[in-house]
Design an enzyme around this catalytic site. Sequence first.
Site, PDB file in Angstrom:
ATOM      1  N   ASP A  17       0.813  -1.212   0.000  1.00 15.42           N
ATOM      2  CA  ASP A  17       0.000   0.000   0.000  1.00 15.42           C
ATOM      3  C   ASP A  17       0.849   1.265   0.000  1.00 15.42           C
ATOM      4  O   ASP A  17       0.671   2.151  -0.835  1.00 15.42           O
ATOM      5  CB  ASP A  17      -0.938   0.014   1.212  1.00 15.42           C
ATOM      6  CG  ASP A  17      -2.039  -1.024   1.104  1.00 15.42           C
ATOM      7  OD1 ASP A  17      -1.782  -2.101   0.536  1.00 15.42           O
ATOM      8  OD2 ASP A  17      -3.148  -0.760   1.584  1.00 15.42           O
ATOM      9  N   ARG A 110       0.584   3.361  17.517  1.00 16.56           N
ATOM     10  CA  ARG A 110       0.254   4.441  16.585  1.00 16.56           C
ATOM     11  C   ARG A 110       0.579   5.838  17.115  1.00 16.56           C
ATOM     12  O   ARG A 110       1.145   6.655  16.382  1.00 16.56           O
ATOM     13  CB  ARG A 110      -1.217   4.346  16.162  1.00 16.56           C
ATOM     14  CG  ARG A 110      -1.584   3.049  15.448  1.00 16.56           C
ATOM     15  CD  ARG A 110      -0.584   2.689  14.374  1.00 16.56           C
ATOM     16  NE  ARG A 110      -0.970   1.502  13.634  1.00 16.56           N
ATOM     17  CZ  ARG A 110      -0.121   0.576  13.209  1.00 16.56           C
ATOM     18  NH1 ARG A 110       1.165   0.703  13.492  1.00 16.56           N
ATOM     19  NH2 ARG A 110      -0.533  -0.454  12.523  1.00 16.56           N
ATOM     20  N   ASP A 139      -6.996   2.387  12.345  1.00 15.44           N
ATOM     21  CA  ASP A 139      -5.699   3.043  12.321  1.00 15.44           C
ATOM     22  C   ASP A 139      -5.765   4.446  11.740  1.00 15.44           C
ATOM     23  O   ASP A 139      -5.009   5.332  12.149  1.00 15.44           O
ATOM     24  CB  ASP A 139      -4.692   2.197  11.540  1.00 15.44           C
ATOM     25  CG  ASP A 139      -3.940   1.231  12.434  1.00 15.44           C
ATOM     26  OD1 ASP A 139      -4.077   1.346  13.664  1.00 15.44           O
ATOM     27  OD2 ASP A 139      -3.210   0.375  11.914  1.00 15.44           O
ATOM     28  N   SER A 195      -1.878  -9.500   5.220  1.00 19.83           N
ATOM     29  CA  SER A 195      -1.142  -8.332   5.675  1.00 19.83           C
ATOM     30  C   SER A 195      -0.574  -8.610   7.065  1.00 19.83           C
ATOM     31  O   SER A 195      -1.210  -9.280   7.871  1.00 19.83           O
ATOM     32  CB  SER A 195      -2.068  -7.115   5.725  1.00 19.83           C
ATOM     33  OG  SER A 195      -1.403  -6.001   6.272  1.00 19.83           O
TER      34      SER A 195
END
Length: 415
Positions: A17, A110, A139, A195
């Site tokens: 991505d 994050r 996310d 993923s």
Amino acid sequence: MTDEKKTVVLAYSGGLDTSCILVWLQEQGYDVVAYMADVGQDEDFEEAREKAIKLGAKKVFIEDLKEEFVKDFIFPAVKANAIYEDRYLMGTDFLFLFNIVIMISTAVARPCIARRQVQIALQESAEYLSHGATGKGNDQVRFEMTYYALYPEVKVITPWRLPEFYNRFKGRTDLFEYAEKKGIPLPVTPKKPWSMDANLMHISYEAGILENPKTVAPDDIYCMTSDPKSSPNEPDKLVLEFKEGVPVMVHNLNDGTVHDKPLDIYTYLNKVGGRHGVGRIDIVENRYVGMKSRAHLDVETFTMDREMRKIKQMLSGKFAEQVYYGYWYSPEADYVRFCLDKSQENVEGKVTLNLFKGNVYIISRESKASLYNEELVSMDTITGYNPQDAAGFIRINSLRLREHSRLRKALEKGK
């Protein structure tokens, strides 16, 4: 856009991505600064740097955030015993069977990653920030809540929410075709399309064949834990010492290994725990609680006042919720972490445990700050306690039960 190029700092992983997004942003007229955070994932960072430069990145920042990730983010989660909705926890190997599910261990990374991304944007005078999170997951919220909290005037480019992007790339097949056309080397193939997300706390997998809850994951998918069936036949005996709610020392009584620095403690526990298959979970079917949380809970049970611990457990739920929803830098999260820190002032001591065949067995615990009074609870002495006091306590607390019984009998009699 105008002829003047704008600079965007992209949270770049080197995967499918973000590699495609890096090239796509340039097509839109942006200068791209690629930023990659080392939070403990197994990655060839120099290869990723070379790849980003080859794909046209104006600059590449690869930042080692492992130490601050442990001290500023993981350890607060350990203090809180953070588990979101009784399921999503901290540990080692996580398997996703539904790609919408994100765990606390992913979530807590994050704000750490995004904080440094903001710092780089300010350093580089970049007006824009971007990431590769999808428009369906959590996310995107976690990244952008941090962006706006720390850089209120920033402009955020979210490709997966832009029609010109998601109408062009309707799925991973379109991305693969785009990557092939643009000469983008990829670490993921159509044969293994899941993923992967990894950091010091965990490694997780989603998408592809894993989206079917009946799927049994391939044995080789697990990277951080051994299969408990093939783990050592003798346990590792560890002593974990805590002060103010966080680990300050680990001592392996089997071989004498000692670590007393936050990152060293954490990585060593993951290494030994992984060897014994501790921390491997399937989010749909079963779970194992990591040794850091287990040991911390045991110290808490005999160093923290009962009523205080009840409030702390409530705050733990709020902490996990705030992390999960991206509110790390909110005023309410600051307040909750302040209260949790206060609750941990006397949470100190040592816990001895065995790691064996996927499980953590607590053997003993000790603390100078213990509220446990062996003499008071002993069946062999009545020092400091009058047994007759219990009669009054029982009568008072049973009053509502007696009244409930009386009323029920009266209603039944009147029928």
